[in-house]
Design a protein around this motif. Structure first.
Motif: not given
Length: 147
Positions: A53-55, A89-94
């Protein structure tokens, strides 16, 4: 007062009118598959991104949407079960968006109609040489202009 030459004016207005006409005709064709051009482009962009997917911020950049415009469209597509949004998954913020199986099926149906209409409305009216010229021109025009 600054003006355009008659040829420049024809080139510029021709681009604007042709884009508008083609967009509306393609939008109407895609409506038969329950989509519009904006939704089609978003689903296609997610398909190209693959299973990761994409941010949402990257998706907005690629489809040239404002954050708010993308959120409204994503809400609609998620409500239809065509995309899923999940925390990164990487930072949970976005959040990132991914195409669902139902989105894949919808996109496949729409893709056939879209390409058929692009060929009928646009490509069939150009010679192969004109198509190559346009492809080169669009590539050049998408580059950042030099100051």
């Amino acid at each position: 007062m600054l003006t355009l030459s008659p040829t420049e004016l024809l080139a510029w207005r021709g681009f604007l009118h042709t884009h508008d006409t083609l967009w509306k005709l393609l939008d109407a064709a895609l409506a038969k598959d329950g989509l519009n051009m904006a939704a089609y482009e978003l689903l296609l962009t997610l398909q190209e991104a693959g299973t990761a997917g994409l941010r949402m911020t990257e998706l907005a950049r690629r489809v040239r949407f404002s954050g708010g415009g993308l959120t409204r469209l994503a809400d609609k597509l998620q409500g239809q079960g065509l995309i899923e949004r999940r925390r990164c998954e990487g930072d949970g913020r976005g959040f990132e968006a991914v195409l669902t199986a139902a989105g894949q099926r919808q996109l496949r149906r729409a893709h056939v109609r879209h390409l058929r209409e692009v060929r009928r409305l646009f490509l069939s009216r150009l010679t192969p040489e004109e198509t190559a010229t346009l492809a080169a021109l669009w590539t050049r025009l998408q580059e950042e202009p030099t100051p």
